[in-house]
Design a protein around this motif. Structure first.
Motif, PDB file in Angstrom:
ATOM      1  N   ILE A  74       0.662  -1.139  -0.651  1.00 31.16           N
ATOM      2  CA  ILE A  74       0.448   0.025   0.065  1.00 31.16           C
ATOM      3  C   ILE A  74       0.961   1.317   0.116  1.00 31.16           C
ATOM      4  CG2 ILE A  74      -0.425   0.198   2.322  1.00 31.16           C
ATOM      5  CD1 ILE A  74      -2.664   1.200   1.952  1.00 31.16           C
ATOM      6  N   ASN A  75       2.089   1.445   0.332  1.00 31.60           N
ATOM      7  CA  ASN A  75       2.431   2.784   0.606  1.00 31.60           C
ATOM      8  C   ASN A  75       3.147   2.730  -0.826  1.00 31.60           C
ATOM      9  OD1 ASN A  75       4.802   0.221   0.966  1.00 31.60           O
ATOM     10  ND2 ASN A  75       5.371   1.202   3.107  1.00 31.60           N
ATOM     11  N   ARG A  76       2.754   2.818  -1.813  1.00 35.42           N
ATOM     12  CA  ARG A  76       3.868   3.273  -2.644  1.00 35.42           C
ATOM     13  C   ARG A  76       3.078   4.221  -3.532  1.00 35.42           C
ATOM     14  NH1 ARG A  76       5.866  -2.848  -5.699  1.00 35.42           N
ATOM     15  NH2 ARG A  76       7.301  -2.896  -3.789  1.00 35.42           N
ATOM     16  N   SER A  80      -1.289   3.753  -3.815  1.00 40.50           N
ATOM     17  CA  SER A  80      -1.884   4.414  -3.079  1.00 40.50           C
ATOM     18  C   SER A  80      -3.438   5.488  -3.131  1.00 40.50           C
ATOM     19  CB  SER A  80      -1.519   4.890  -1.554  1.00 40.50           C
ATOM     20  OG  SER A  80      -0.056   6.079  -2.131  1.00 40.50           O
ATOM     21  N   ILE A  83      -6.004   3.125  -4.660  1.00 39.55           N
ATOM     22  CA  ILE A  83      -6.635   2.481  -3.706  1.00 39.55           C
ATOM     23  C   ILE A  83      -7.544   4.033  -3.274  1.00 39.55           C
ATOM     24  CG2 ILE A  83      -6.669   1.948  -0.942  1.00 39.55           C
ATOM     25  CD1 ILE A  83      -4.794   0.967  -1.257  1.00 39.55           C
ATOM     26  N   ILE A  99      -9.123  -3.286   2.695  1.00 41.48           N
ATOM     27  CA  ILE A  99      -7.894  -3.601   1.762  1.00 41.48           C
ATOM     28  C   ILE A  99      -7.106  -4.774   2.255  1.00 41.48           C
ATOM     29  CG2 ILE A  99      -5.605  -2.617   1.783  1.00 41.48           C
ATOM     30  CD1 ILE A  99      -7.247  -0.737   0.160  1.00 41.48           C
ATOM     31  N   SER A 100      -6.373  -5.918   1.241  1.00 42.46           N
ATOM     32  CA  SER A 100      -5.232  -6.261   2.335  1.00 42.46           C
ATOM     33  C   SER A 100      -3.980  -6.717   1.555  1.00 42.46           C
ATOM     34  CB  SER A 100      -5.838  -7.930   2.287  1.00 42.46           C
ATOM     35  OG  SER A 100      -6.031  -8.768   0.897  1.00 42.46           O
ATOM     36  N   GLN A 101      -3.126  -6.763   1.752  1.00 37.44           N
ATOM     37  CA  GLN A 101      -1.534  -6.087   1.112  1.00 37.44           C
ATOM     38  C   GLN A 101      -1.489  -8.254   0.930  1.00 37.44           C
ATOM     39  OE1 GLN A 101       1.488  -3.314   1.613  1.00 37.44           O
ATOM     40  NE2 GLN A 101       0.189  -3.001   4.398  1.00 37.44           N
ATOM     41  N   HIS A 103       2.491  -8.015  -0.097  1.00 38.90           N
ATOM     42  CA  HIS A 103       3.523  -8.036  -0.433  1.00 38.90           C
ATOM     43  C   HIS A 103       4.498  -8.866  -1.578  1.00 38.90           C
ATOM     44  CE1 HIS A 103       3.213  -5.724   3.324  1.00 38.90           C
ATOM     45  NE2 HIS A 103       2.943  -6.780   4.213  1.00 38.90           N
ATOM     46  N   ASN A 112      -5.154 -14.066   1.236  1.00 33.83           N
ATOM     47  CA  ASN A 112      -5.640 -12.508   1.256  1.00 33.83           C
ATOM     48  C   ASN A 112      -6.952 -12.880   0.885  1.00 33.83           C
ATOM     49  OD1 ASN A 112      -3.755 -11.540   2.512  1.00 33.83           O
ATOM     50  ND2 ASN A 112      -3.022 -10.672   0.910  1.00 33.83           N
ATOM     51  N   ALA A 115      -9.473 -14.875   2.668  1.00 29.40           N
ATOM     52  CA  ALA A 115      -9.907 -14.114   3.349  1.00 29.40           C
ATOM     53  C   ALA A 115     -10.734 -13.225   3.530  1.00 29.40           C
ATOM     54  CB  ALA A 115      -8.650 -13.390   4.905  1.00 29.40           C
TER      55      ALA A 115
END
Lengths: 341, 341
Positions: A74-76, A80, A83, A99-101, A103, A112, A115
């Motif tokens: 998410i931290n790109r 982001s 999203i 949200i799910s990452q 990685h 994910n 889930a």
DNA sequence: TTGTACGCGTTATCAG
DNA sequence: CTGATAACGCGTACAA
């Protein structure tokens, strides 16, 4: 300490001496309920602080108001913003976004997906993990008519909606621009070949070289798994220590491109005179690096909005089983890092 | 086309000629069920592709496996890393994360809080919108024992958990550093005063000046609402066109600091000789700008993880009503934009 | 160790 | 226009 259990439609029904069904309908402005009754019900609901229990509604209707999102990290900047677009559009339609990452790990992506499936999302937006090459974990959604929309990193192996940019022509444009600025030895810093976005950008690069009769040299093409800052430095080091180093580098993301510029500057290499550098994504850093980085725009927010719209639309017309691919326009952003004249 | 409706515990119960409750219990390894039965049940569940319906479970238990997050804008480095931390931690505990953006608007925040409440989240993490000065929209959660944890942008008006950094001492350190580097006219580019993070950083700034017997001048303090790139330019323009311009600027975020550097460089001002610039957050851009920006680290991922942990912990011990404030350490990151010697 | 029976809050269906 | 009833899938007190 009155409503340990919260106010339900039964409480309202009791107070008004009507049936729960009437209350239920009144609250959603059902056509068969009289204006006055609707007003009454809403007044009491307001007074008692009634809040609908969407869990119960979900159980009954077998669908939630949540749409799931699986992305790499998410931290790109690109992600982001993507999203952000999804969230805005979903929110507008009364949906929440989960949200799910991944990685970039296949196993995470599978977990994910499971889930999210279990939590009964009513739609899924996915940008595939780098590792992913098998897509079975999405079939449970498709089988159960839960729309899946792929964004940016997509696959052709599944027949579902996609929102992408034209990576081929972007790669072509970028490379052609470097040629026009006098690039003769144009290197490519690329990502893994089994992810569409990188493969297609590379194809664009190759096509541009061919069209301009520039010989393609294997040693000018590097594939890196991560394309992060560190690898950017390594890539720069590699290219610039060649006997016949490139005079232009096209990096398929801005992160690596910026590192390349930093490394080159450290070596006393003039940008763009000695080395033109082209990035991809239009990340914020591209405007901060000196000289500013030429790059390709990537309409992240727009893509997010479109993906959300696709999900919501599919949700409306459940029976129609067609799959759309939306391809967005990108723009070449020419800045100081490539402007030679 | 067998399970239009999905496999339930009833289906499994039928197949095994046992009761649904046995299946329900077996699936969660209830102590009263025999090992063999558990194995049987799980085998059939596996074979039939049973997936628990968490909606139904949620309705029964009156709690979901979702935790909500309200933040200003997801596409900011600090925020997206914060969410990344929350998501990782929540995921590990089997929770999903629902994101919503306030866009720094009070009305949005209220609407988001309501939507999340209605969706029966079992916990909430909030970083307050700039506008927010009234906190009634959180009382519904507190009243119903749904844990609310504030992160970074917090309020003292509510008695709930908080995860913060020591903004005062960070502001103090940053300012003191500028003084040590020979700054005599140190300006402050600050944010709105009713948000704790800015107010406290400013207090730190003021305290440092006092401690070093440097007169505080109103004209060297500017409050900006957005602190984005554009405002950064305007701030720089304002300060640098003063009769007696500052020789150092402390900007309470990196975005504005970077713009200040860019503007100053454009005016032929030498950084840090003529003007030292200090930022806050340690955004990626701080390492890209030339000279690299001195700044204050902001442990976003860590804060996210802690916030998620707080929520989950409160969920465990529902009765214990104490409120914790976790304050994380920050670090002064001295780089070229302030190093004068 | 297993089964029975009810309720969580809402909504669709059918009846009036 | 309004009401009664059943059902969504699961968990749990109570019974056996």
């Amino acid at each position: 300490m009155k409503n340990k259990k919260g106010v339900t439609i039964y409480d309202i029904a009791n107070e008004l001496k009507v049936s729960p069904s009437t209350v239920s309908r009144a609250l959603k402005d059902h056509y068969s309920i009289s204006k006055e009754m609707i007003k009454e019900v809403k007044k009491v609901a307001q007074k008692r602080g009634y809040r609908p229990n969407s869990i119960a509604a979900s159980l009954r209707n077998n669908r939630t108001n949540n749409i799931g999102v699986i992305i790499s990290w998410i931290n790109r900047p690109f992600i982001s913003s993507l999203i952000s677009g999804i969230e805005e559009e979903a929110n507008k339609a009364g949906y929440n976004v989960i949200i799910s990452q991944s990685h970039d790990s296949f196993d995470n992506e599978v977990a994910n997906a499971r889930a999210l499936y279990d939590s009964r999302i009513s739609g899924l937006v996915v940008s595939l993990a780098m590792e992913t090459q098998n897509y079975d974990h999405f079939s449970q959604f498709i089988k159960n008519n839960i729309p899946v929309v792929f964004v940016d990193r997509v696959t052709d192996e599944l027949n579902s909606d996609k929102v992408v940019i034209d990576n081929f022509s972007a790669g072509f444009m970028a490379t052609e621009h470097l040629i026009e600025q006098g690039g003769e030895r144009i290197a490519l810093a690329c990502g893994s070949q089994h992810r569409n976005i990188y493969r297609e950008r590379e194809n664009g690069y190759l096509a541009a070289l061919r069209e301009h009769n520039i010989p393609i040299k294997e040693e000018y093409i590097l594939h890196s798994e991560l394309l992060n800052a560190e690898e950017g430095f390594r890539i720069a080091e590699h290219f610039l220590s060649m006997d016949n180093p490139p005079d232009a580098i096209f990096s398929v993301n801005d992160t690596a491109a910026v590192s390349i510029i930093q490394y080159a500057k450290g070596q006393g290499i003039e940008i763009p005179q000695d080395l033109a550098v082209m990035g991809f994504n239009n990340d914020p850093v591209s405007l901060i690096i000196d000289p500013q980085l030429s790059t390709v725009s990537h309409p992240a927010i727009e893509m997010g909005k479109l993906a959300a719209q696709q999900v919501l639309k599919q949700n409306q017309y459940k029976d129609v089983v067609k799959s759309e691919t939306v391809m967005l326009r990108t723009e070449l952003l020419v800045r100081a890092s490539t402007k030679r004249k």
